[in-house]
Scaffold this active site. Structure first.
Site, mmCIF file in Angstrom:
data_model
loop_
_atom_site.group_PDB
_atom_site.id
_atom_site.type_symbol
_atom_site.label_atom_id
_atom_site.label_comp_id
_atom_site.label_asym_id
_atom_site.label_seq_id
_atom_site.Cartn_x
_atom_site.Cartn_y
_atom_site.Cartn_z
ATOM 1 N N TYR A 85 4.944 56.490 -11.887
ATOM 2 C CA TYR A 85 3.505 56.611 -11.646
ATOM 3 C C TYR A 85 2.927 57.704 -12.530
ATOM 4 O O TYR A 85 1.836 57.570 -13.083
ATOM 5 C CB TYR A 85 3.242 56.900 -10.162
ATOM 6 C CG TYR A 85 3.709 55.783 -9.257
ATOM 7 C CD1 TYR A 85 2.934 54.656 -9.034
ATOM 8 C CD2 TYR A 85 4.954 55.842 -8.640
ATOM 9 C CE1 TYR A 85 3.376 53.621 -8.215
ATOM 10 C CE2 TYR A 85 5.405 54.820 -7.819
ATOM 11 C CZ TYR A 85 4.614 53.714 -7.615
ATOM 12 O OH TYR A 85 5.056 52.698 -6.807
ATOM 13 N N CYS A 144 3.579 45.235 -11.444
ATOM 14 C CA CYS A 144 3.547 46.459 -10.649
ATOM 15 C C CYS A 144 4.917 46.795 -10.073
ATOM 16 O O CYS A 144 5.182 47.953 -9.725
ATOM 17 C CB CYS A 144 2.496 46.372 -9.554
ATOM 18 S SG CYS A 144 2.607 44.915 -8.512
ATOM 19 N N HIS A 145 5.812 45.814 -9.999
ATOM 20 C CA HIS A 145 7.160 46.074 -9.485
ATOM 21 C C HIS A 145 7.964 46.970 -10.418
ATOM 22 O O HIS A 145 8.954 47.558 -10.009
ATOM 23 C CB HIS A 145 7.908 44.750 -9.240
ATOM 24 C CG HIS A 145 8.123 43.932 -10.474
ATOM 25 N ND1 HIS A 145 7.132 43.117 -11.016
ATOM 26 C CD2 HIS A 145 9.201 43.794 -11.296
ATOM 27 C CE1 HIS A 145 7.597 42.518 -12.093
ATOM 28 N NE2 HIS A 145 8.849 42.916 -12.292
ATOM 29 N N ASN A 198 -2.896 45.838 -6.874
ATOM 30 C CA ASN A 198 -2.808 44.828 -7.922
ATOM 31 C C ASN A 198 -2.828 43.433 -7.286
ATOM 32 O O ASN A 198 -1.907 43.081 -6.547
ATOM 33 C CB ASN A 198 -1.514 45.049 -8.709
ATOM 34 C CG ASN A 198 -1.217 43.937 -9.686
ATOM 35 O OD1 ASN A 198 -2.092 43.153 -10.051
ATOM 36 N ND2 ASN A 198 0.023 43.850 -10.103
ATOM 37 N N GLU A 250 15.430 41.171 -13.573
ATOM 38 C CA GLU A 250 15.199 41.585 -14.953
ATOM 39 C C GLU A 250 16.376 42.390 -15.501
ATOM 40 O O GLU A 250 16.721 42.260 -16.673
ATOM 41 C CB GLU A 250 13.899 42.379 -15.052
ATOM 42 C CG GLU A 250 12.689 41.521 -14.731
ATOM 43 C CD GLU A 250 11.377 42.273 -14.841
ATOM 44 O OE1 GLU A 250 11.353 43.396 -15.373
ATOM 45 O OE2 GLU A 250 10.355 41.733 -14.393
#
Length: 159
Positions: free
Chosen positions: A95, A127-128, A119, A154
């Protein structure tokens, strides 16, 4: 207009208005939140394409989405969401890093976190991929379990 698709993280409702994706919602769906969704339209070309791209993402065959997006939010939220799009597949950012990219200090991390949590188009606006400064998973509108699954999807693809 909207449609619903199955995914490894549960059903997702895809919403479009005016030729752009305006929301991706996690189940259980909240229908009384004031958002305009219109009628269900499983054959809407944009929703069909969004569903195709999301399935390809979950199959690890797509790393970047190519969809018209129109998230609704404040100017600051829009700027945060634009920064999220720069955090690529398999990457994470804190962040605080997002705050710095916006020209703010770490003091803005909380505001970035709040914007991140609002979001309306998760997964596509990733946003993850935003985590705590110490590398921990922190809040996620879809729940930390979904956030973990998306990050693992991912990461596993990198090896």
């Amino acid at each position: 207009m909207w449609t619903v698709i199955d995914s490894p993280i549960g059903e997702l409702r895809l919403v479009e208005q005016g030729g752009a994706i305006t929301a991706i919602e996690f189940s259980p769906f909240r229908d009384n939140d004031g958002r305009v969704r219109g009628d269900r339209a499983d054959d809407n070309p944009l929703l069909v394409e969004a569903a195709r791209q999301l399935r390809a993402y979950f199959d690890r065959d797509l790393k970047e989405f190519d969809l018209p997006l129109a998230p609704q939010g404040s100017d600051f939220q829009q700027r945060v969401w634009a920064q999220l799009l720069g955090v690529g597949w398999g990457e994470t950012a804190s962040y605080g890093e997002i705050a710095h990219r916006l020209g703010h200090t770490n003091a803005a991390s909380r505001a970035v976190g709040l914007a991140n949590g609002r979001n309306p188009i998760p997964i596509v606006i990733p946003c993850h991929r935003i985590i705590g400064a110490n590398g921990t998973l922190t809040g996620y509108a879809g729940g930390l379990e979904r956030k973990q699954l998306l990050l693992e999807l991912e990461q596993d693809a990198l090896f």
